[in-house]
Write an enzyme that holds these catalytic residues in place. Structure first.
Site, PDB file in Angstrom:
ATOM      1  N   LEU A  47       0.850  -1.184   0.000  1.00 19.00           N
ATOM      2  CA  LEU A  47       0.000   0.000   0.000  1.00 19.00           C
ATOM      3  C   LEU A  47       0.886   1.234   0.000  1.00 19.00           C
ATOM      4  CD1 LEU A  47      -3.005  -0.325   2.523  1.00 19.00           C
ATOM      5  CD2 LEU A  47      -3.108   0.040   0.060  1.00 19.00           C
ATOM      6  N   ASP A  48       0.557   2.225  -0.824  1.00 20.42           N
ATOM      7  CA  ASP A  48       1.297   3.480  -0.818  1.00 20.42           C
ATOM      8  C   ASP A  48       1.231   4.122   0.567  1.00 20.42           C
ATOM      9  OD1 ASP A  48       1.860   3.206  -3.492  1.00 20.42           O
ATOM     10  OD2 ASP A  48       0.223   4.512  -4.165  1.00 20.42           O
TER      11      ASP A  48
END
Length: 308
Positions: A47-48
């Protein structure tokens, strides 16, 4: 006096973390590994830092099942901020283009079928894809314009949850490899505008959903790592979409040694491309069934065996 070194535990299972904003996936794994005093940990699907939501973290022997979660269906909820495009296709980048055009809800809804099914997508320049051995985001940060090859992705569903003149909220159900930032960019372009993702939340990964997730604060409320163990999900939860082969004691002993086991009984499978074997509810191995034999490819060791 020097601080006593923490003794790491052989602990296995899945921790479904609700990752907070502005934390990398690597930082999240490190935090969970520290809280559980685990010997080994990994995550299923990056996930960013600016994204929130489901980050499945595997501890111990559960790391052997990461691909079966990582390759699963994902659900994201995201906000499209209309009127400005950025270098990163999210709020972190610099504005590179603006537009006064704002689509109506009807216009937005009408073009969504163009972005469902198997479609071609060009990933963002600021992504972890390798170009000639280098990460695209490293090239982009150095001022280069990496040539991002198009790729086929699969989007199962796409719907509008809310619409406004400046921000619209959408939900997408997609397969591995989909870039939501690129999706928002392309939707805006199709509508004659520009946009970027201002909020991104992952609501599901494979078998795990928001209902399974816990926060770091929740885990920190426990007094010790052993108390936190009750938040772990069993390894089998990652394999529910596969065929299960139940073994008796003798068969289980063979599989634990990495050897094949002959499956007996009228309903015993003859051939399965991928399956997992269990004994009394415990996962023993992942493998295949060939000519009536379960052949392990990844043996799952019990925590007690890892301590020896």
């Amino acid at each position: 006096m020097s601080q006593q070194k923490r003794v790491k535990r052989a602990i296995s299972g899945w921790l479904i973390l609700n990752k907070p904003y502005d934390m990398t996936s690597t930082q999240a794994v490190g935090k969970i590994k520290w809280l559980f005093e685990a010997k080994k940990a990994g995550h299923a699907g990056t996930l960013d830092p600016l994204a929130t939501g489901i980050l499945p973290i595997a501890l111990g022997e559960a790391t052997k099942t990461v691909p079966f979660v990582q390759d699963g269906t994902k659900i994201y909820e995201f906000d499209i901020a209309w009127g400005s495009a950025t270098t990163t296709d999210d709020v972190e980048g610099e504005v590179i283009e603006t537009s006064d055009h704002r689509p109506t809800e009807a216009e937005l809804t009408d073009i969504l079928p163009c972005f469902t099914g198997i479609i071609t997508q060009i990933p963002p320049a600021f992504s972890a894809i390798k170009i000639n051995g280098e990460r695209a985001y490293d090239l982009a940060r150095a001022g280069e314009k990496p040539d991002m090859p198009p790729r086929e992705i699969e989007i199962e569903a796409l719907e509008v949850l809310a619409h406004g003149a400046e921000i619209s909220t959408l939900r997408v159900t997609c397969q591995k490899g989909t870039y939501v930032r690129a999706l928002a960019r392309d939707i805006a372009k199709k509508l004659g505008s520009v946009a970027h993702v201002s909020r991104l939340h992952r609501a599901a990964v494979g078998p795990f959903t928001q209902d399974d997730a816990v926060s770091i604060e929740y885990l920190e409320d426990y007094a010790d790592s052993i108390s936190r163990d009750q938040a772990l999900r069993p390894i089998a939860d990652a394999l529910g979409h596969l065929d299960e082969v139940s073994l008796d004691q003798k068969q289980a002993q063979a599989v634990r040694m990495g050897n094949p086991a002959l499956l007996l009984g009228r309903n015993a499978p003859i051939s399965l491309e991928v399956a997992y074997a269990t004994h009394k509810g415990d996962v023993l191995a992942i493998g295949r069934v060939e000519k009536g034999q379960f052949k392990p490819s990844r043996v799952i060791l019990p925590d007690s065996a890892q301590r020896n």
